[in-house]
Each structure stands twice: as C-alpha cells, then as structure tokens.
Write an enzyme that holds these catalytic residues in place. Structure first.
Site, PDB file in Angstrom:
ATOM      1  N   SER A   1      37.555  39.373 -42.303  1.00  0.00           N
ATOM      2  CA  SER A   1      37.896  40.717 -41.797  1.00  0.00           C
ATOM      3  C   SER A   1      36.826  41.701 -42.250  1.00  0.00           C
ATOM      4  O   SER A   1      36.548  41.803 -43.443  1.00  0.00           O
ATOM      5  CB  SER A   1      39.235  41.184 -42.367  1.00  0.00           C
ATOM      6  OG  SER A   1      40.265  40.311 -42.014  1.00  0.00           O
TER       7      SER A   1
ATOM      8  N   GLU B   1      35.962  46.534 -45.294  1.00  0.00           N
ATOM      9  CA  GLU B   1      36.466  45.691 -46.383  1.00  0.00           C
ATOM     10  C   GLU B   1      35.310  44.951 -47.050  1.00  0.00           C
ATOM     11  O   GLU B   1      35.323  44.688 -48.254  1.00  0.00           O
ATOM     12  CB  GLU B   1      37.483  44.701 -45.806  1.00  0.00           C
ATOM     13  CG  GLU B   1      38.295  43.967 -46.840  1.00  0.00           C
ATOM     14  CD  GLU B   1      38.197  42.478 -46.689  1.00  0.00           C
ATOM     15  OE1 GLU B   1      37.094  41.934 -46.936  1.00  0.00           O
ATOM     16  OE2 GLU B   1      39.214  41.851 -46.357  1.00  0.00           O
TER      17      GLU B   1
ATOM     18  N   ARG C   1      43.608  44.604 -51.195  1.00  0.00           N
ATOM     19  CA  ARG C   1      42.146  44.402 -51.184  1.00  0.00           C
ATOM     20  C   ARG C   1      41.443  45.315 -52.197  1.00  0.00           C
ATOM     21  O   ARG C   1      40.349  45.815 -51.940  1.00  0.00           O
ATOM     22  CB  ARG C   1      41.559  44.639 -49.784  1.00  0.00           C
ATOM     23  CG  ARG C   1      42.068  43.692 -48.714  1.00  0.00           C
ATOM     24  CD  ARG C   1      41.638  42.254 -48.979  1.00  0.00           C
ATOM     25  NE  ARG C   1      41.914  41.397 -47.842  1.00  0.00           N
ATOM     26  CZ  ARG C   1      43.052  40.729 -47.645  1.00  0.00           C
ATOM     27  NH1 ARG C   1      44.021  40.793 -48.546  1.00  0.00           N
ATOM     28  NH2 ARG C   1      43.206  39.964 -46.586  1.00  0.00           N
TER      29      ARG C   1
HETATM   30  P1  FAD Z   1      30.862  37.306 -52.841  1.00  0.00           P
HETATM   31  O1  FAD Z   1      30.752  37.654 -51.393  1.00  0.00           O
HETATM   32  O2  FAD Z   1      29.801  36.486 -53.450  1.00  0.00           O
HETATM   33  O3  FAD Z   1      31.041  38.644 -53.684  1.00  0.00           O
HETATM   34  C1  FAD Z   1      31.955  39.647 -53.269  1.00  0.00           C
HETATM   35  C2  FAD Z   1      31.893  40.803 -54.287  1.00  0.00           C
HETATM   36  O4  FAD Z   1      32.381  40.377 -55.556  1.00  0.00           O
HETATM   37  C3  FAD Z   1      30.461  41.296 -54.555  1.00  0.00           C
HETATM   38  O5  FAD Z   1      30.542  42.682 -54.806  1.00  0.00           O
HETATM   39  C4  FAD Z   1      30.057  40.532 -55.803  1.00  0.00           C
HETATM   40  O6  FAD Z   1      29.065  41.217 -56.557  1.00  0.00           O
HETATM   41  C5  FAD Z   1      31.370  40.470 -56.560  1.00  0.00           C
HETATM   42  N1  FAD Z   1      31.502  39.271 -57.395  1.00  0.00           N
HETATM   43  C6  FAD Z   1      31.543  37.983 -56.952  1.00  0.00           C
HETATM   44  N2  FAD Z   1      31.743  37.151 -57.989  1.00  0.00           N
HETATM   45  C7  FAD Z   1      31.808  37.917 -59.101  1.00  0.00           C
HETATM   46  C8  FAD Z   1      32.007  37.620 -60.490  1.00  0.00           C
HETATM   47  N3  FAD Z   1      32.157  36.375 -60.941  1.00  0.00           N
HETATM   48  N4  FAD Z   1      32.004  38.661 -61.365  1.00  0.00           N
HETATM   49  C9  FAD Z   1      31.842  39.929 -60.938  1.00  0.00           C
HETATM   50  N5  FAD Z   1      31.664  40.265 -59.642  1.00  0.00           N
HETATM   51  C10 FAD Z   1      31.671  39.264 -58.727  1.00  0.00           C
HETATM   52  N6  FAD Z   1      39.463  37.400 -47.929  1.00  0.00           N
HETATM   53  C11 FAD Z   1      40.796  37.544 -48.110  1.00  0.00           C
HETATM   54  O7  FAD Z   1      41.243  38.258 -49.010  1.00  0.00           O
HETATM   55  N7  FAD Z   1      41.685  36.900 -47.297  1.00  0.00           N
HETATM   56  C12 FAD Z   1      41.299  36.108 -46.287  1.00  0.00           C
HETATM   57  O8  FAD Z   1      42.130  35.537 -45.580  1.00  0.00           O
HETATM   58  C13 FAD Z   1      39.889  35.931 -46.079  1.00  0.00           C
HETATM   59  N8  FAD Z   1      39.447  35.150 -45.071  1.00  0.00           N
HETATM   60  C14 FAD Z   1      38.101  35.003 -44.877  1.00  0.00           C
HETATM   61  C15 FAD Z   1      37.675  34.163 -43.840  1.00  0.00           C
HETATM   62  C16 FAD Z   1      36.322  33.957 -43.628  1.00  0.00           C
HETATM   63  C17 FAD Z   1      35.880  33.043 -42.505  1.00  0.00           C
HETATM   64  C18 FAD Z   1      35.370  34.586 -44.466  1.00  0.00           C
HETATM   65  C19 FAD Z   1      33.907  34.342 -44.258  1.00  0.00           C
HETATM   66  C20 FAD Z   1      35.790  35.436 -45.491  1.00  0.00           C
HETATM   67  C21 FAD Z   1      37.169  35.652 -45.698  1.00  0.00           C
HETATM   68  N9  FAD Z   1      37.648  36.487 -46.722  1.00  0.00           N
HETATM   69  C22 FAD Z   1      38.993  36.608 -46.947  1.00  0.00           C
HETATM   70  C23 FAD Z   1      36.707  37.223 -47.582  1.00  0.00           C
HETATM   71  C24 FAD Z   1      36.167  36.394 -48.772  1.00  0.00           C
HETATM   72  O9  FAD Z   1      36.417  35.033 -48.584  1.00  0.00           O
HETATM   73  C25 FAD Z   1      36.787  36.836 -50.108  1.00  0.00           C
HETATM   74  O10 FAD Z   1      36.566  38.202 -50.333  1.00  0.00           O
HETATM   75  C26 FAD Z   1      36.240  36.016 -51.275  1.00  0.00           C
HETATM   76  O11 FAD Z   1      36.988  36.277 -52.431  1.00  0.00           O
HETATM   77  C27 FAD Z   1      34.765  36.319 -51.553  1.00  0.00           C
HETATM   78  O12 FAD Z   1      34.304  35.399 -52.509  1.00  0.00           O
HETATM   79  P2  FAD Z   1      32.769  35.157 -52.766  1.00  0.00           P
HETATM   80  O13 FAD Z   1      32.638  34.293 -53.959  1.00  0.00           O
HETATM   81  O14 FAD Z   1      32.117  34.677 -51.529  1.00  0.00           O
HETATM   82  O15 FAD Z   1      32.299  36.639 -53.104  1.00  0.00           O
HETATM   83  N1  EPU Z   2      45.809  41.276 -33.675  1.00  0.00           N
HETATM   84  C1  EPU Z   2      45.480  41.621 -32.380  1.00  0.00           C
HETATM   85  N2  EPU Z   2      44.209  41.354 -31.953  1.00  0.00           N
HETATM   86  C2  EPU Z   2      43.281  40.763 -32.736  1.00  0.00           C
HETATM   87  C3  EPU Z   2      43.608  40.428 -34.071  1.00  0.00           C
HETATM   88  C4  EPU Z   2      44.897  40.686 -34.512  1.00  0.00           C
HETATM   89  O1  EPU Z   2      46.297  42.162 -31.641  1.00  0.00           O
HETATM   90  O2  EPU Z   2      42.168  40.543 -32.259  1.00  0.00           O
HETATM   91  C5  EPU Z   2      47.199  41.489 -34.132  1.00  0.00           C
HETATM   92  C6  EPU Z   2      47.938  40.149 -34.254  1.00  0.00           C
HETATM   93  O3  EPU Z   2      48.502  39.771 -33.018  1.00  0.00           O
HETATM   94  C7  EPU Z   2      48.989  40.454 -35.298  1.00  0.00           C
HETATM   95  C8  EPU Z   2      48.287  41.467 -36.193  1.00  0.00           C
HETATM   96  O4  EPU Z   2      47.208  42.013 -35.443  1.00  0.00           O
HETATM   97  O5  EPU Z   2      50.105  41.078 -34.716  1.00  0.00           O
HETATM   98  C9  EPU Z   2      47.779  40.838 -37.492  1.00  0.00           C
HETATM   99  O6  EPU Z   2      46.867  39.793 -37.174  1.00  0.00           O
HETATM  100  P1  EPU Z   2      46.585  38.540 -38.165  1.00  0.00           P
HETATM  101  O7  EPU Z   2      47.884  37.933 -38.598  1.00  0.00           O
HETATM  102  O8  EPU Z   2      45.583  37.670 -37.514  1.00  0.00           O
HETATM  103  O9  EPU Z   2      45.986  39.178 -39.461  1.00  0.00           O
HETATM  104  P2  EPU Z   2      45.021  40.414 -39.734  1.00  0.00           P
HETATM  105  O10 EPU Z   2      45.853  41.583 -40.126  1.00  0.00           O
HETATM  106  O11 EPU Z   2      44.082  40.591 -38.609  1.00  0.00           O
HETATM  107  C10 EPU Z   2      44.918  39.903 -42.273  1.00  0.00           C
HETATM  108  C11 EPU Z   2      43.864  39.800 -43.326  1.00  0.00           C
HETATM  109  C12 EPU Z   2      43.175  38.452 -43.252  1.00  0.00           C
HETATM  110  C13 EPU Z   2      44.220  37.358 -43.463  1.00  0.00           C
HETATM  111  C14 EPU Z   2      45.282  37.492 -42.371  1.00  0.00           C
HETATM  112  C15 EPU Z   2      46.410  36.509 -42.545  1.00  0.00           C
HETATM  113  C16 EPU Z   2      43.064  42.022 -43.810  1.00  0.00           C
HETATM  114  C17 EPU Z   2      41.943  43.001 -43.686  1.00  0.00           C
HETATM  115  N3  EPU Z   2      42.898  40.860 -43.189  1.00  0.00           N
HETATM  116  O12 EPU Z   2      44.240  39.872 -41.004  1.00  0.00           O
HETATM  117  O13 EPU Z   2      42.217  38.382 -44.318  1.00  0.00           O
HETATM  118  O14 EPU Z   2      43.642  36.077 -43.399  1.00  0.00           O
HETATM  119  O15 EPU Z   2      45.843  38.833 -42.415  1.00  0.00           O
HETATM  120  O16 EPU Z   2      47.200  36.891 -43.621  1.00  0.00           O
HETATM  121  O17 EPU Z   2      44.053  42.329 -44.465  1.00  0.00           O
HETATM  122  C18 EPU Z   2      39.959  38.826 -44.867  1.00  0.00           C
HETATM  123  O18 EPU Z   2      40.385  39.638 -45.706  1.00  0.00           O
HETATM  124  O19 EPU Z   2      38.728  38.590 -44.731  1.00  0.00           O
HETATM  125  C19 EPU Z   2      40.905  38.125 -44.012  1.00  0.00           C
HETATM  126  C20 EPU Z   2      40.526  37.266 -43.056  1.00  0.00           C
END
Ligand code: FAD
Ligand code: EPU
Length: 336
Positions: free
Chosen positions: A236, A332, A162
């Site tokens: 997250s 994050e 991240r």
């Molecule tokens: P924004 O929120 O618009 O911007 C994020 C940051 O990047 C800000 O600081 C912004 O200024 C900067 N930025 C954006 N675009 C640019 C650009 N073109 N040039 C320079 N700076 C820029 N993240 C994960 O890694 N894994 C996951 O599994 C994951 N699951 C998610 C699930 C949900 C339901 C939600 C709501 C979010 C999740 N995220 C996850 C977080 C998010 O989706 C990512 O961080 C995504 O890359 C953000 O993209 P955005 O375009 O919305 O960024």
């Molecule tokens: N867990 C719990 N309780 C909870 C949530 C999770 O016990 O409420 C335990 C799960 O049982 C599992 C472990 O924690 O053993 C990991 O959980 P999970 O696989 O759901 O993933 P996470 O670590 O909670 C990370 C990323 C997610 C990504 C998932 C899947 C980060 C900060 N988050 O979540 O990314 O989608 O793995 O790869 O690394 C995001 O960055 O916004 C995001 C959603």
C-alpha cells in the site's frame, strides 16, 4: 567491509536503481557496533531491512546499513504460550511460518507480508484483522549515538495504525536488533476479515487451523498484490485515511457503498483503494509506473520508472482525491 557507490536496485522492492555513497552489512550486534564506531559521523545513516517499504527518489549521500541479524530463540514457555526472541534480520514471513508449523497462534493472519522482523514494529505492520501490537512483547534496539542497548515495551513503542515511536519522536535514533513475540498454544482463529472464510471454503477446509488461515491469507494476497520479483512495488502506497464524522457524513450520503470502518474515537477509516479506484486511477499507467490493476492502493514500477516519477504520480493522486472527495491521503511508504 564498507563498499562505496553501490547500486541499491537489489535492495528495494520497487527496483529503483539509485546509488548509496557507502554500504555495509551487519550480521550481529557486535558487527553493527563496529560499523557504527568506524563510520564518518557527518554521513547520515539508513538502516535497511528488505527494502519493501521505501521509495528511493535520488542517489543517497548516506551510509546504508543492511540488517542481516538472524536467529529465533524461545525465551519463555508454559502450557499456554511461548515467547520467541527473533533476530531483526529474519524474514517476517519465515518467522510466521516457523510459528504456524508448530501450531502456534497469533501472527498467522499476517502471512506473506514482505520484509524483516526488525521493521515489523516500525509501522506496526498489519493485515487481515491482526496487527503486531497484539502479540508484541518487547524489542531491543541499539542507540546509534551512545551505542547503548535499550529495551522497549509495548507502551514505549506507542503503536498506532501504521505508526510507532520509531517513525515519530525517536526517528533515526535506533537500530532494532531483536523483537520478542508472544504466541499462544491455544489459537483463537480469526477469519472475520475480508475473504478468509470464503477462501477456506473454496480450499475445502473442514476445520480451520492456524495453518489453513495462513494458507488462505497467502492465496488471497497472491490474487491481489503484485509480487515484487515480477512487478516492483512497496505494498500500500498510502494509509487508509481516518476522517471525522463531519467529513464522513456528506461523503456517505453521496457514496452509500463506500467501505468504512468505525474507529473507537468516533472517527471513520475510509478505504483509500476504493477512493482511488472511484477517482478513475485503477490500472492507469503513466510512463513506466502506474496504479496496480487489481489493487488501487498499490503503485507499481513496470521496470524503468525512477523514484521521483513514482513520487510525482503519488502527488497527482493525493491532489485528485483531495479535489474529488475532500479527503487528504497520507503516504505510507518511507520516502528517501
Ligand atoms: P525496509 O523497507 O527495509 O525499511 C522500512 C523502514 O524501517 C525504513 O525507514 C528503515 O530505515 C526502517 N528500518 C528497517 N529495519 C530497521 C531496523 N532493524 N531498525 C531500525 N529501523 C529499521 N505492510 C503491512 O503492514 N501490511 C501488509 O499487508 C503489507 N503488505 C505488503 C505487500 C507487498 C507486496 C509489499 C512489497 C509490502 C507490503 N507491506 C505491508 C509493507 C512492508 O512489507 C512492511 O512495511 C515491512 O515491515 C517492511 O519491512 P522491510 O524490512 O522491508 O523494511
Ligand atoms: N478496494 C477497492 N478498490 C481497490 C482496492 C480496495 O474498492 O482497488 C476496497 C475493497 O473492496 C475493500 C476495501 O477497499 O472494501 C479494503 O480493501 P483491502 O481489504 O484489499 O485492503 P486495503 O484497505 O486496501 C489494507 C492494508 C494492507 C493489508 C490489507 C489486508 C493499509 C494501508 N493497507 O489494504 O496492507 O494487506 O488491508 O488487511 O492499511 C500495506 O500496508 O502495504 C498493505 C498491503
């Protein structure tokens, strides 16, 4: 066109209603340059993609620039691989599906992550056993002050968990305008993380393909993560903390069932969601915000929460986890 005092509610997935002093959109590098040239340099900038990784805690005395640069172009192709150059305003999931539908492998495990392609390198997005650093080739970014276009390779991006150079040394200095990814024509299916394998069995999949993996990941994500259109959130809220053996070993003795992931450095990554759940926060509601009932790492807005209420909730969680486990959680989500 530059607008003034615009509500950012439609532009952030937490659904926080704050105002931006100025707001403009760009659909090309040329439009971006015009906006940057015309701007009042005393007003700070915020580049906005999908707004899915930000928490807005106050009205922003900022010039907010919404990225809408589209286009996906194949810039290199052999019998083995394809390199695609993608406009930074393209939706990440739309790009993933574009590759999966052609049977190309590399990013299928990151299906359904919200947001734009341009934000994907910002924090080296990842999910279900993959991170963008594994398929990333290069990106083009416009230097905000000089308006020069620079190309960054993988090393220059300094990707980590991240993390990237754009969150650290080069913070707020560049606008990412395109990102190039390498996709393989001979996919190596990766179903080792979490429930992908069992989900595919439940789906009745006989032979795994990039498409079935993508579908399985989408099903798992939909079962745990709130849809921002229904319940405001930014995924997250905290990173999973990486701790030294000295912190980890006493914790493991006390909680042998705590999930943990050994790191190359010898440190251990802990599951913040598990810690938060164990501390009793899962499903807890405070005013109009709370901790998601199915995923304790996700903070949610039930509708009327302010950004600072969500921020205060995150502070209370950080303090409680510190007291109960001696572990420091780091946010994050980008706080503004
Ligand atoms: P924004 O929120 O618009 O911007 C994020 C940051 O990047 C800000 O600081 C912004 O200024 C900067 N930025 C954006 N675009 C640019 C650009 N073109 N040039 C320079 N700076 C820029 N993240 C994960 O890694 N894994 C996951 O599994 C994951 N699951 C998610 C699930 C949900 C339901 C939600 C709501 C979010 C999740 N995220 C996850 C977080 C998010 O989706 C990512 O961080 C995504 O890359 C953000 O993209 P955005 O375009 O919305 O960024
Ligand atoms: N867990 C719990 N309780 C909870 C949530 C999770 O016990 O409420 C335990 C799960 O049982 C599992 C472990 O924690 O053993 C990991 O959980 P999970 O696989 O759901 O993933 P996470 O670590 O909670 C990370 C990323 C997610 C990504 C998932 C899947 C980060 C900060 N988050 O979540 O990314 O989608 O793995 O790869 O690394 C995001 O960055 O916004 C995001 C959603």
């Amino acid at each position: 066109m530059i607008e003034h005092n615009i509500s950012l509610k439609p532009y952030n997935t937490f659904g926080i209603d704050v105002k931006a002093l100025a707001f403009g959109r760009f659909g090309s590098l040329e439009e971006l340059k015009v906006l940057l040239n015309e701007r009042n340099r005393e007003i700070p900038l915020l580049i906005l993609g999908g707004g899915s990784n930000i928490l807005l805690t106050k009205d922003l005395p900022f010039f907010v620039l919404r990225n809408e640069i589209l286009g996906i172009e194949t810039i290199h192709e052999t019998d083995e691989e394809v390199i695609m150059k993608v406009g930074s305003g393209v939706e990440w999931h739309a790009f993933v599906r574009h590759t999966v539908e052609q049977g190309l492998g590399g990013i299928e495990n990151m299906s359904l992550i919200p947001g734009s392609v341009g934000a994907s390198p910002m924090q080296n997005i990842g999910a279900y056993g993959a991170e963008i650093k594994d398929t990333f080739v290069s990106l083009e970014a416009l230097h905000i002050d000089s308006l020069e276009l620079h190309t960054f390779n993988k090393e220059q991006c300094a990707f980590g968990y991240r993390e990237s150079v754009f969150k650290r040394a080069l913070k707020d200095q560049y606008v990412i305008v395109s990102v190039s990814y390498r996709l393989t024509k001979h996919p190596k299916i990766n179903t080792s993380y979490g429930a992908i394998q069992s989900e595919m069995e439940a789906m009745g999949v006989q032979e795994a393909t990039v498409d079935t993996v993508s579908q399985a990941v989408m099903n798992i994500r939909r079962s745990k993560l709130p849809d921002p259109k229904v319940l405001g959130n930014a995924g997250s809220f905290f990173k999973n903390p990486v701790v030294s053996k000295a912190v980890f070993e006493p914790l493991q003795q006390q909680y042998p069932d705590a999930p943990h992931y050994p790191q190359e450095s010898g440190d251990e990554k802990l599951a913040a969601g598990w810690l938060i759940e164990k501390a009793g926060w899962k499903g807890k509601r405070v005013g109009d915000c709370g901790v998601h009932e199915k995923q304790a790492l996700v903070l949610v807005n039930y509708g009327g929460a302010t950004g600072s209420e969500i921020y205060d909730l995150s502070t209370a969680i950080i303090e409680d986890i510190q007291t109960k486990f001696g572990v420091t959680l780091e946010r994050e989500v980008n706080i503004l």
